[in-house]
Design a protein around this motif. Sequence first.
Motif, mmCIF file in Angstrom:
data_model
loop_
_atom_site.group_PDB
_atom_site.id
_atom_site.type_symbol
_atom_site.label_atom_id
_atom_site.label_comp_id
_atom_site.label_asym_id
_atom_site.label_seq_id
_atom_site.Cartn_x
_atom_site.Cartn_y
_atom_site.Cartn_z
ATOM 1 N N UNK A 138 -3.405 14.216 -8.289
ATOM 2 C CA UNK A 138 -3.714 13.179 -8.145
ATOM 3 C C UNK A 138 -3.246 12.226 -9.384
ATOM 4 N N UNK A 139 -3.453 12.718 -10.562
ATOM 5 C CA UNK A 139 -2.945 11.972 -11.670
ATOM 6 C C UNK A 139 -1.481 11.806 -11.516
ATOM 7 N N UNK A 140 -0.521 12.577 -11.372
ATOM 8 C CA UNK A 140 0.694 12.148 -11.150
ATOM 9 C C UNK A 140 0.829 11.303 -10.024
ATOM 10 N N UNK A 141 0.658 11.370 -8.681
ATOM 11 C CA UNK A 141 0.641 10.535 -7.838
ATOM 12 C C UNK A 141 0.219 9.160 -7.846
ATOM 13 N N UNK A 142 -1.007 8.903 -8.687
ATOM 14 C CA UNK A 142 -1.319 7.733 -8.902
ATOM 15 C C UNK A 142 -0.654 6.812 -10.026
ATOM 16 N N UNK A 143 -0.271 7.607 -11.109
ATOM 17 C CA UNK A 143 0.740 7.255 -12.240
ATOM 18 C C UNK A 143 2.030 6.838 -11.562
ATOM 19 N N UNK A 144 2.505 7.512 -10.734
ATOM 20 C CA UNK A 144 3.986 7.103 -9.951
ATOM 21 C C UNK A 144 3.444 5.842 -9.188
ATOM 22 N N UNK A 172 1.164 3.653 -9.567
ATOM 23 C CA UNK A 172 0.881 2.420 -10.127
ATOM 24 C C UNK A 172 2.085 1.875 -10.916
ATOM 25 N N UNK A 173 2.924 2.791 -11.420
ATOM 26 C CA UNK A 173 4.106 2.449 -12.288
ATOM 27 C C UNK A 173 5.167 1.751 -11.264
ATOM 28 N N UNK A 174 5.169 2.102 -10.091
ATOM 29 C CA UNK A 174 5.823 1.408 -8.962
ATOM 30 C C UNK A 174 5.708 0.325 -8.531
ATOM 31 N N UNK A 175 4.419 -0.178 -8.892
ATOM 32 C CA UNK A 175 3.690 -1.523 -8.651
ATOM 33 C C UNK A 175 3.263 -1.728 -7.345
ATOM 34 N N UNK A 176 2.709 -0.776 -6.639
ATOM 35 C CA UNK A 176 1.866 -1.030 -5.417
ATOM 36 C C UNK A 176 0.537 -1.694 -5.754
ATOM 37 N N UNK A 177 0.230 -2.633 -4.862
ATOM 38 C CA UNK A 177 -1.192 -3.081 -4.859
ATOM 39 C C UNK A 177 -2.446 -2.157 -4.839
ATOM 40 N N UNK A 178 -2.067 -1.281 -3.863
ATOM 41 C CA UNK A 178 -3.203 -0.325 -3.491
ATOM 42 C C UNK A 178 -2.661 1.170 -3.288
ATOM 43 N N UNK A 179 -3.311 1.933 -3.532
ATOM 44 C CA UNK A 179 -3.122 3.514 -3.402
ATOM 45 C C UNK A 179 -3.970 4.100 -2.519
ATOM 46 N N UNK A 180 -3.577 4.707 -1.643
ATOM 47 C CA UNK A 180 -4.527 5.445 -0.591
ATOM 48 C C UNK A 180 -4.362 7.123 -0.783
ATOM 49 N N UNK A 181 -5.650 7.771 -1.299
ATOM 50 C CA UNK A 181 -5.471 9.057 -1.809
ATOM 51 C C UNK A 181 -6.049 9.899 -0.588
ATOM 52 N N UNK A 198 0.992 -1.085 0.179
ATOM 53 C CA UNK A 198 -0.120 -0.004 -0.138
ATOM 54 C C UNK A 198 1.026 1.252 -0.040
ATOM 55 N N UNK A 199 0.553 2.366 -0.778
ATOM 56 C CA UNK A 199 1.261 3.447 -0.979
ATOM 57 C C UNK A 199 0.328 4.551 -0.727
ATOM 58 N N UNK A 258 -8.134 -2.196 -10.544
ATOM 59 C CA UNK A 258 -8.836 -1.218 -10.861
ATOM 60 C C UNK A 258 -8.366 -0.255 -11.687
ATOM 61 N N UNK A 259 -7.194 0.350 -11.285
ATOM 62 C CA UNK A 259 -6.288 1.127 -12.091
ATOM 63 C C UNK A 259 -6.009 0.773 -13.693
ATOM 64 N N UNK A 260 -5.644 -0.599 -13.438
ATOM 65 C CA UNK A 260 -5.462 -1.192 -14.859
ATOM 66 C C UNK A 260 -6.665 -1.234 -15.767
ATOM 67 N N UNK A 261 -7.606 -1.237 -15.124
ATOM 68 C CA UNK A 261 -8.974 -1.030 -16.086
ATOM 69 C C UNK A 261 -9.282 0.137 -16.539
ATOM 70 N N UNK A 262 -9.354 1.205 -15.375
ATOM 71 C CA UNK A 262 -10.113 2.630 -15.812
ATOM 72 C C UNK A 262 -9.070 3.496 -16.099
ATOM 73 N N UNK A 263 -7.741 3.417 -15.668
ATOM 74 C CA UNK A 263 -6.805 4.247 -15.806
ATOM 75 C C UNK A 263 -6.687 5.280 -14.842
ATOM 76 N N UNK A 264 -6.057 6.434 -14.874
ATOM 77 C CA UNK A 264 -5.613 7.384 -14.111
ATOM 78 C C UNK A 264 -6.802 8.497 -13.674
#
Length: 329
Positions: free
Chosen positions: A77-83, A85-94, A6-7, A186-192
């Motif tokens: 949030x776009x930049x944070x989620x992209x970062x 996701x690309x780092x490979x974390x399973x979950x992102x807490x915004x 989790x990030x 979910x991010x893989x399916x719907x994007x950022x």
Amino acid sequence: MVEATIAVVVVTYNRKKLLIECLDAILAGTRLPDKIILVDNGSTDDTPNFLKAEGYLTNQLIDYIRLSENTGGAGGFYQGVKYGYEAGYDWLWLMDDDAEPEIDALEKLSQYLDEPNVSALANLKIDLEGEILHPHLGFFDRQTHQNDFDFDIEIHKKIEDDLVKKHQALEIAFSSFVGILVSKKAIEEVGFPNQEFFIRGDDLEYCLRLNKAGKILLVTNSVILHKEAGDPGAIVKHFLGKISYRTKYSRIWLTYFETRNAIWLRKNYASKTRFYFRTIKYYCRSLIAILLFDDRKFKRLQFLTEAYQDGLKGYFDNNKPKILYEEKL
């Protein structure tokens, strides 16, 4: 089994004190995240030097990303989620920098990571008085907009309060970015998140997409405090007898983004009948309210009309409110 990673994605802009309180709350949690992705939206209040002096930039848990300009909450949030996701974390807490999760908030969210068909988990958001922040969660028709309720808001609040009391976790349709844990799948399916929104409505638009990837669960015993630093404006009596807030002219740029993005959302997610009806209804209501209650009437009408036109056209020039504000009639 390998524990899910989790990030936390925290977006900040010129609110050092609130940011430190947010970071300290995360770092004091009973479950620590694997990483804190701190996105600084080009702060001009010496945030980098302040963080360095207080030792946060040497903390191995924190990755600090400083943007060259303010891209609004949506861009951050776009930049944070992209970062993340690309780092490979399973979950992102915004969350925003004015959020303060309770000590066990992430631990309690984590108990639902293995729930089937879940795209996101949401915290219960409360204000400084401990009251539920109803605009930050929603049980609305997925093809409409969060402010398009056809029933009395007090009834809606009672429904929410009763549901929260009876359930430890319940399905909702919308959660703000003040505490929402989004899965990598979910991010893989719907994007950022949509960075073009700049501010207001980006969380709603993202949740409308997340609903297509799975359920959003509100974990009612996982609590996050939202300090809401914004000024709501002046209170006036609505022409229908209801009490409402009016925006100060100095903050009219917020109304532009909120209106433009709401029009775009209705056009792209609602049925055509609902879209045209709501658009005409809210334009007329806003027009009457400006004429009855506000100062700078012509400039406000210009902001309103431009916001509607840009939302209809899908025109996202986020410098436009500044230009409109500075123009002389």
